[in-house]
Design an enzyme around this catalytic site. Sequence first.
Site, PDB file in Angstrom:
ATOM      1  CB  CYS A 111      39.974  55.452  -4.568  1.00 44.34           C
ATOM      2  SG  CYS A 111      40.277  56.782  -5.723  1.00 44.34           S
ATOM      3  CG  HIS A 252      37.104  56.525  -1.839  1.00 42.87           C
ATOM      4  ND1 HIS A 252      38.099  57.434  -1.550  1.00 42.87           N
ATOM      5  CD2 HIS A 252      36.868  56.637  -3.173  1.00 42.87           C
ATOM      6  CE1 HIS A 252      38.450  58.055  -2.655  1.00 42.87           C
ATOM      7  NE2 HIS A 252      37.714  57.598  -3.649  1.00 42.87           N
ATOM      8  CG  ASN A 282      38.440  61.023  -4.726  1.00 43.35           C
ATOM      9  OD1 ASN A 282      39.294  60.464  -4.034  1.00 43.35           O
ATOM     10  ND2 ASN A 282      37.806  60.403  -5.712  1.00 43.35           N
TER      11      ASN A 282
HETATM   12  O1  UT7 Z   1      37.556  57.678  -6.380  1.00 42.93           O
HETATM   13  C1  UT7 Z   1      36.735  57.195  -7.374  1.00 42.93           C
HETATM   14  C2  UT7 Z   1      36.801  58.179  -8.438  1.00 42.93           C
HETATM   15  N1  UT7 Z   1      35.716  58.941  -8.824  1.00 42.93           N
HETATM   16  C3  UT7 Z   1      34.453  58.954  -8.412  1.00 42.93           C
HETATM   17  O2  UT7 Z   1      34.033  58.287  -7.529  1.00 42.93           O
HETATM   18  C4  UT7 Z   1      33.530  59.826  -9.159  1.00 42.93           C
HETATM   19  C5  UT7 Z   1      32.207  59.151  -9.432  1.00 42.93           C
HETATM   20  N2  UT7 Z   1      31.320  59.981 -10.240  1.00 42.93           N
HETATM   21  C6  UT7 Z   1      30.841  61.131  -9.809  1.00 42.93           C
HETATM   22  O3  UT7 Z   1      31.108  61.551  -8.703  1.00 42.93           O
HETATM   23  C7  UT7 Z   1      29.881  61.866 -10.707  1.00 42.93           C
HETATM   24  O4  UT7 Z   1      29.547  61.056 -11.815  1.00 42.93           O
HETATM   25  C8  UT7 Z   1      30.457  63.224 -11.223  1.00 42.93           C
HETATM   26  C9  UT7 Z   1      30.513  64.223 -10.067  1.00 42.93           C
HETATM   27  C10 UT7 Z   1      31.827  63.036 -11.809  1.00 42.93           C
HETATM   28  C11 UT7 Z   1      29.529  63.804 -12.275  1.00 42.93           C
HETATM   29  O5  UT7 Z   1      28.216  63.948 -11.749  1.00 42.93           O
HETATM   30  P1  UT7 Z   1      26.957  63.418 -12.599  1.00 42.93           P
HETATM   31  O6  UT7 Z   1      25.765  63.784 -11.823  1.00 42.93           O
HETATM   32  O7  UT7 Z   1      27.185  61.955 -12.874  1.00 42.93           O
HETATM   33  O8  UT7 Z   1      27.033  64.287 -13.884  1.00 42.93           O
HETATM   34  P2  UT7 Z   1      27.156  63.837 -15.414  1.00 42.93           P
HETATM   35  O9  UT7 Z   1      28.492  63.261 -15.695  1.00 42.93           O
HETATM   36  O10 UT7 Z   1      25.946  63.052 -15.794  1.00 42.93           O
HETATM   37  O11 UT7 Z   1      27.044  65.222 -16.131  1.00 42.93           O
HETATM   38  C12 UT7 Z   1      25.833  65.979 -16.123  1.00 42.93           C
HETATM   39  C13 UT7 Z   1      26.110  67.277 -16.855  1.00 42.93           C
HETATM   40  C14 UT7 Z   1      26.816  67.063 -18.198  1.00 42.93           C
HETATM   41  O12 UT7 Z   1      26.320  68.012 -19.101  1.00 42.93           O
HETATM   42  P3  UT7 Z   1      25.222  67.606 -20.206  1.00 42.93           P
HETATM   43  O13 UT7 Z   1      25.846  66.525 -21.035  1.00 42.93           O
HETATM   44  O14 UT7 Z   1      24.023  67.123 -19.424  1.00 42.93           O
HETATM   45  O15 UT7 Z   1      24.998  68.882 -20.935  1.00 42.93           O
HETATM   46  C15 UT7 Z   1      28.253  67.370 -17.895  1.00 42.93           C
HETATM   47  O16 UT7 Z   1      28.970  67.802 -19.015  1.00 42.93           O
HETATM   48  O17 UT7 Z   1      26.991  68.082 -16.058  1.00 42.93           O
HETATM   49  C16 UT7 Z   1      28.113  68.474 -16.878  1.00 42.93           C
HETATM   50  N3  UT7 Z   1      29.271  68.648 -16.013  1.00 42.93           N
HETATM   51  C17 UT7 Z   1      29.512  69.792 -15.357  1.00 42.93           C
HETATM   52  N4  UT7 Z   1      28.828  70.944 -15.294  1.00 42.93           N
HETATM   53  C18 UT7 Z   1      29.353  71.919 -14.507  1.00 42.93           C
HETATM   54  C19 UT7 Z   1      30.246  67.762 -15.732  1.00 42.93           C
HETATM   55  N5  UT7 Z   1      31.139  68.313 -14.898  1.00 42.93           N
HETATM   56  C20 UT7 Z   1      30.715  69.571 -14.654  1.00 42.93           C
HETATM   57  C21 UT7 Z   1      31.198  70.628 -13.871  1.00 42.93           C
HETATM   58  N6  UT7 Z   1      30.492  71.782 -13.807  1.00 42.93           N
HETATM   59  N7  UT7 Z   1      32.346  70.542 -13.152  1.00 42.93           N
END
Ligand code: UT7
Length: 326
Positions: A111, A252, A282
């Site tokens: 990215c 980005h 993204n």
């Molecule tokens: O280009 C660079 C590439 N990527 C990025 O920049 C992404 C960077 N990271 C992010 O944008 C965020 O970390 C995410 C959007 C990927 C995730 O958001 P988060 O606030 O960090 O959530 P998390 O990973 O801490 O997950 C919180 C909860 C989890 O459930 P539990 O363990 O608390 O029960 C996940 O399993 O949300 C769950 N979860 C979802 N729930 C509904 C993860 N993805 C989803 C989803 N829908 N799509």
Amino acid sequence: KITGIGHYTPETIITNHYFIEKGLDTSNDWIVERTGIHQRRFNKPNSGSSELSHKASLKCLDNAKLSPEDLDLIIVATSTPDHLSFPSTACILQEKLNCKNTPAFDLSAACSGFCFALSTAENYLLNDNYKHILVVGVDCLSSITNLNDRKTAILFGDGAGAVILTKTNSKNSGIIYSKMYSNGTHKDILKIPEGGSKSPINPEVTKNESHYIHMDGKAVFKSAINTTVPAIKEALNSVNLSTNDISYLICHQANKRIIDNIALKLKIPNEKVIINLDKYGNTSAASIPLAMSEFNDTIGFKKGDILVLVGFGAGFTWGVNIVIWE
Ligand code: UT7
């Protein structure tokens, strides 16, 4: 200086509801609250990054009032080339543009690819006998995303953005600062585990779905903020500017919360932050030129505007360019 800009996104719109209808355990509210994304575009089958690059490049050439024969070099930043390894997407683009003798190569920095490609092009213009360089950021992450993995499926989209960089003697316009950074110790937080030379694709790899993007979202989120904020401060310091001097911050487009955090830490007000990830998700190497080009088409940059471009992504890589718009 940037003498032309253009972008292209595929026609197929994928809303958040697509994933819910597909049976993914997610919701529109979760996706919008946690990422800011409402929809993204997916490329049509049998198309690939070269087709998106071609369409963005034609718009860019038109904007620059240049023809393909004017190009001295083509650099395509992408992690999703048409073909694994070769031929490069840049060579396919060269053929599509019909500029037969122009050297062309791909650059891989995930990215951060567009920031790395701008820095690379800038150095060719400073050191070699080149006048116009086409720099494309393009990705079709839908082709390497596991659409059954809710942690990644909802994030990514396809698109392309292009600029033409032209040699200038003016010290007060164009790219006034570029820096690229890499930290391989974070290589595992965002990767495609298998399918490369270390573990070539085979039925076991596809069964394990390890030829798709795997990501530790939280680690990427933290790295993005912890690396880019000091890098932007260092950039502004080096050219004797302050955050108040910034006309637009173009990060980005990975997650609205990441961009909001960066802007908050630097005390940059919302109206100076360009965001279009709500519409495109993204798009990896495409996201910065896509956001710039769309903004330029709709609202428009003014001569003298100071743009701070900030990329970050797998590797871990990150980069900053400061551009004075002409
Ligand atoms: O280009 C660079 C590439 N990527 C990025 O920049 C992404 C960077 N990271 C992010 O944008 C965020 O970390 C995410 C959007 C990927 C995730 O958001 P988060 O606030 O960090 O959530 P998390 O990973 O801490 O997950 C919180 C909860 C989890 O459930 P539990 O363990 O608390 O029960 C996940 O399993 O949300 C769950 N979860 C979802 N729930 C509904 C993860 N993805 C989803 C989803 N829908 N799509």
